[in-house]
Enzyme design. Sequence first.
Site, PDB file in Angstrom:
ATOM      1  CB  CYS A 152      -1.053   0.053   1.078  1.00 53.45           C
ATOM      2  SG  CYS A 152      -2.329   1.168   0.832  1.00 53.45           S
ATOM      3  CG  HIS A 212      -3.738  -3.881   3.059  1.00 56.86           C
ATOM      4  ND1 HIS A 212      -2.625  -3.329   3.824  1.00 56.86           N
ATOM      5  CD2 HIS A 212      -3.734  -2.609   2.492  1.00 56.86           C
ATOM      6  CE1 HIS A 212      -2.460  -1.977   3.988  1.00 56.86           C
ATOM      7  NE2 HIS A 212      -3.318  -1.449   3.122  1.00 56.86           N
ATOM      8  CD  GLU A 246      -1.375  -6.441   5.268  1.00 57.20           C
ATOM      9  OE1 GLU A 246      -1.719  -5.383   5.474  1.00 57.20           O
ATOM     10  OE2 GLU A 246      -0.815  -6.549   4.022  1.00 57.20           O
TER      11      GLU A 246
END
Length: 239
Positions: free
Chosen positions: A109, A211, A213
């Site tokens: 990001c 994102h 993650e």
Amino acid sequence: MPHLPRIGITPDINDLVAPETEYVVMQNYADAVSKAGGLPFLLPYREHVDDYLDAIDGLLVTGGMFDIDPALYRQTARKDYVMKPARTNFERALIEAALSRGMPIVGICNGMQLLAVCLGGALVQDIPAEIEGALEHKPNQSASIAHHQIYISGTSRYLQTPQGELHQVNSVHHQSVLPSDAYQVIAVSPDGVVEALEKKDGGFAIGVQWHPEYGLADIDTIIFEAFLAKARDYSEKKK
């Protein structure tokens, strides 16, 4: 027991006045590194970064709810932005030094945007104002929910993602990266917003606008596993 590659993770910083100031980082960044076979380390801000880079095998530059100073990419700010110069200066120093070493880097990001700037690229300052017909890239929902598709538009040297493949990803940003000769665009959203980039030559340096993650799409796992594989290679070469 084999040595786990050490991954340095950049934290955000809250806006409380010292001594109440805190470094903060989402747990899922560290969890994603651990799941892919790495040992996560938090990197508190400091002026000199070489000691950090001597101690780690890969750099993960995280996202954050703030913007990069447009002066860093040769533009004038078109409105007032929330900026965090201490964090940006620290992360710039880390990225530039890691690039010079050929250390594996993943920027997520805001981290992708700063990676692009460090490579010589520039940013779209505000997607709704500058891209006609753009999707909503900062929806009023959790990043744990997939929001739009991305299209694999380029061939990566490191990610096993065939050109033309589609993935559903989350989205939490209002700025984006402009195409540049300094890197290869490897994924875009349906409105043409750049969603992933890769340094054209040299070592592993990849940025993703969503994102990963959160682990919502197959490509999220691919990114972290490729990152950790290169960090292991880098660690072995240091011995």
